[in-house]
Each structure stands twice: as structure tokens, then as C-alpha cells.
Design a protein around this motif. Structure first.
Motif, short mmCIF file in Angstrom:
data_model
loop_
_atom_site.label_atom_id
_atom_site.label_comp_id
_atom_site.label_asym_id
_atom_site.label_seq_id
_atom_site.Cartn_x
_atom_site.Cartn_y
_atom_site.Cartn_z
N ARG A 88 63.78 39.86 17.25
CA ARG A 88 64.01 41.03 18.11
C ARG A 88 62.69 41.61 18.60
NH1 ARG A 88 68.78 42.39 15.16
NH2 ARG A 88 67.55 43.33 13.52
N GLU A 89 61.70 41.64 17.71
CA GLU A 89 60.39 42.20 18.07
C GLU A 89 59.74 41.39 19.19
OE1 GLU A 89 58.22 42.91 14.44
OE2 GLU A 89 56.40 43.43 15.57
N PHE A 90 59.95 40.08 19.15
CA PHE A 90 59.33 39.20 20.15
C PHE A 90 60.26 38.91 21.34
CE2 PHE A 90 55.26 37.54 18.51
CZ PHE A 90 55.25 38.13 17.25
N LEU A 122 55.32 32.51 23.97
CA LEU A 122 56.09 33.71 23.60
C LEU A 122 55.80 34.16 22.18
CD1 LEU A 122 59.59 32.82 25.12
CD2 LEU A 122 57.90 34.41 26.04
N MET A 123 55.35 33.21 21.34
CA MET A 123 55.09 33.54 19.94
C MET A 123 53.73 32.98 19.53
SD MET A 123 58.95 32.65 18.61
CE MET A 123 59.18 31.35 19.82
N ALA A 155 48.60 43.49 23.37
CA ALA A 155 48.28 44.00 22.04
C ALA A 155 49.38 43.71 21.03
CB ALA A 155 48.02 45.50 22.13
N GLU A 156 50.60 43.65 21.50
CA GLU A 156 51.73 43.43 20.58
C GLU A 156 52.87 42.75 21.32
OE1 GLU A 156 53.56 47.91 21.12
OE2 GLU A 156 52.24 47.48 19.43
N ALA A 214 52.45 40.16 12.97
CA ALA A 214 53.77 40.80 12.88
C ALA A 214 54.43 40.49 11.54
CB ALA A 214 54.66 40.32 14.04
N TRP A 215 54.21 39.26 11.08
CA TRP A 215 54.77 38.84 9.78
C TRP A 215 54.18 39.70 8.65
CZ3 TRP A 215 58.27 35.09 8.06
CH2 TRP A 215 58.23 34.77 6.70
#
Lengths: 123, 238
Positions: free
Chosen positions: B209-211, B158-159, B39-40, B167-168
Motif C-alpha cells: 500500500r505504501e508503494f 517502482l520498488m 524522498a519516499e 521502508a522495511w
């Protein structure tokens, strides 16, 4: 004969994966670095885990700590104290019990426990 | 005994970036179907590697083992084994967590993009035996085609594009790109481009950091999907 470090490492890794923990996650739970846990799992460490560490890992994975300690080629810390506390009688007892089946050992353990209970009542 | 580092006798075919992106997405979809949707961020690459793909994984002194000071990781197809150099151990170097995860994703990229190709190559049969040589060894700055492809796979796994867009938008309040011209580009290097990269990486740190990826990896990804651009193009109807 298979290297006991490798046997233990394989068992540890298979159990960890079956429980759904990644290397890094389990290393964190067991308070060790992933590099060290890797070495233990690969059976490639010059510093095999202590009995206490094996116990911690076994308990985290819901396994029998005494059995895992034996597989890891370690002796539980409390046994050392027990043997050195009775340096003649205890080794003699263990030697006498050598060769008994697991079932026979369990019965003997029960008898000892009963005896300890009775002894406690008499006191 | 030092083992010889993998040589480049095994060539891999050209893969369009779309194909690499699809392969990365397929892996994430497989994980979602077998376990739970992601989900995130961060993408659970360690779980995917060990629990989903069932690959053996360890941290080891690869630099000594393979005899090269710049080795980051490697993959042994026959042993189903991925090794990462212990210098990336995030419990000792927390700042390298992003690099560590990217190295794992890179090796997974070799597993998904290149294994079948080499399985079909009779001259590569020895790579699929027990105690085999590493099929691929990742070294810092290596831009061989197979390494480029594995990096592209890691970046997309990963992204994932959609996850980055979301997220952006949450971070910036819109999907609008940011232009380098709007960033405070310092004067750390003589080279203008290097200064811009420093500025971009400093800017995208919160998202990195979030990823759980490095700022460098996030900067490259944001440039790729044009959220970080040289200059914002004027809109036709603004």
C-alpha cells in the motif's frame, strides 16, 4: 478540415501537460474518469464533454472558458437562454454582427455595456 | 477495425538484471535531477511517463482494439504512445491501482530497454512511423524475454532496493528478513507453495500500500532482495 473533437483533445492534452498534471490527477480534479478524459483527449468519444464540463476544465487550466467552449464545438449554456429569451431580436443582432472583426466586436460590446449603464441610471 | 497484435518477430538481447536495475535507477535519477528527489514511496511513475519522458498516454478498450481478452497494455514507438486497457482504470477499480501503475512502469521499461535496440534494426523501421503497429503488447502471464525484462524494470523502478530497505526498517524496526516459516500459512490451496504465497502477500500488504503496488508485486520484490526468505540463516556471531 480537422475534426473539432481531435483539435480540442490535442489542445486539452497539451495544456494539461504544460500545467504539470497527469491524466489521472487532472481527471480527478475535473471529476471524471481517466478513461473518459483519455477518450476526450484522443478525440474518440461519442459523448463529447458538455459546455459546463468544458468550462470546468478550462477554468482548472487557467484558460478562457468561452474560447474553449467554442473550440470544443459547444455553445455556452447561458447563450441558449439568451437567444431563446429574445427569439427574434437576438438572432438578428448576431447575424448583423457576423463578419465584424474581433476588435469591432469588442467596441460594440463596450457600446452595449455603456448603453446598459445609462439605461440603468435613467431607471 | 481490429489491429493485429504485435508478433514476436523482433527479438531483444539478453540483459543482465544488474543492467536492468541500473536503467531503472538512471530513470529515477533523471527525474530527481529535473524535478525533485523521490524522498519516499510511491514512485511517481505517471509523472515520469507523461511529464518527464513526454510520452502520450491513454486508457482505452485495448481488448477490443487488439482482439485479445487478456491484454493489459501496449506501446507504440512511432506515436510515442502508451495505452493501458480501461479495465485497469483505478477510478473504477481502486483495488487495481497497483496493477495499473505496474503496467505503466512495464511499458516505460520497453521504452527504456528496447526502443534503441529496435531503432538500430532496419527490419523494425515500420515501428517508428506514425500510425504504426504496437511494438510490444503486454498480456497477462506472458513470460517472453522482452516481457520478463520489462517486468523486472517495472519492479525495480517502482520498488527501488534502497527505498524498500528503508521502508522495511521503518515498518519492522530492523533490516532483519522474515522467514515464511514465521508466517501463518493457511490451507486455502492443495499446493503448499500457493498457500505460502497467499501468506506472504497478506503479510506484505502494508508495504504494498505504501508503494502503491500490488501485494503480489511487493512479495516478488521482497523475495528478490531477500527480505522475505524461506528460512533465516543462522548468523555466525549472534
Amino acid at each position: 478540415m480537422a475534426d473539432p473533437r481531435k483539435v480540442f483533445g490535442d489542445l486539452l492534452r497539451a495544456t494539461r501537460i504544460a500545467k504539470g498534471y497527469t491524466l489521472r490527477k487532472f481527471a480527478e480534479m475535473a471529476d471524471m474518469s481517466p478513461t473518459y478524459l483519455s477518450q476526450v483527449e484522443q478525440g474518440k468519444t461519442d459523448r463529447p464533454p458538455t459546455a459546463e464540463r468544458v468550462r470546468t476544465m478550462a477554468e482548472l487550466l487557467g484558460q478562457n472558458a468561452d474560447e474553449w467552449t467554442a473550440i470544443a464545438g459547444r455553445i455556452p449554456d447561458d447563450l441558449t437562454d439568451i437567444i431563446t429569451g429574445e427569439p427574434q431580436a437576438m438572432p438578428e443582432l448576431l447575424r448583423a454582427a457576423k463578419g465584424l472583426t474581433a476588435d469591432e466586436l469588442r467596441k460594440l460590446t463596450e457600446q452595449i455595456r455603456e448603453q446598459q449603464k445609462d439605461g440603468g441610471k435613467q431607471e | 477495425m481490429k489491429r493485429r497484435i504485435a508478433n514476436r518477430k523482433y527479438k531483444v538481447p539478453f540483459l543482465p538484471e544488474k543492467r536492468i536495475e541500473d536503467q531503472a535507477q538512471l530513470l529515477l535519477d533523471e527525474w530527481a535531477e529535473a524535478h525533485a528527489p523521490i524522498a519516499e514511496p510511491p514512485v511517481p511513475i505517471e509523472e515520469i511517463l507523461e511529464l518527464h519522458l513526454g510520452l502520450d498516454f491513454c486508457l482505452a478498450d485495448l481488448r477490443t482494439e487488439l482482439g485479445h481478452p487478456d491484454v493489459l497494455g501496449g506501446i507504440w514507438f512511432g506515436d510515442r504512445l502508451i495505452k493501458v486497457d480501461q479495465s485497469l482504470d483505478p477510478s473504477i477499480q481502486p483495488k487495481l491501482l497497483g496493477r495499473y501503475r505496474f503496467t505503466l512502469a512495464h511499458e516505460v521499461g520497453h521504452w527504456r530497454l528496447h526502443r534503441q535496440h529496435l531503432m538500430d534494426d532496419p527490419s523494425a523501421r515500420s515501428l517508428f512511423e506514425a500510425n504504426c503497429e504496437p511494438a510490444f503488447v503486454q498480456r497477462a502471464g506472458d513470460d517472453a524475454p522482452e516481457e520478463f525484462q520489462a517486468n523486472a524494470f517495472a519492479s525495480r523502478a517502482l520498488m527501488p532496493q534502497q527505498m524498500v530497505y528503508e521502508a522495511w526498517a521503518q515498518w519492522r524496526g530492523s533490516h532483519d528478513p522474515v522467514a515464511i516459516a514465521d508466517l501463518d500459512v493457511g490451507d486455502y490451496h492443495a499446493d503448499r507453495q500457493a498457500n505460502e504465497q497467499v501468506a506472504m502477500e497478506r503479510f506484505c500488504k502494508p508495504l504494498a500500500r505504501e508503494f502503491d503496488v500490488s501485494a503480489q508485486a511487493m512479495r516478488i520484490r521482497l523475495e528478490k532482495i531477500e527480505l522475505l526468505v524461506k528460512e533465516v540463516q543462522p548468523r555466525l556471531f549472534s
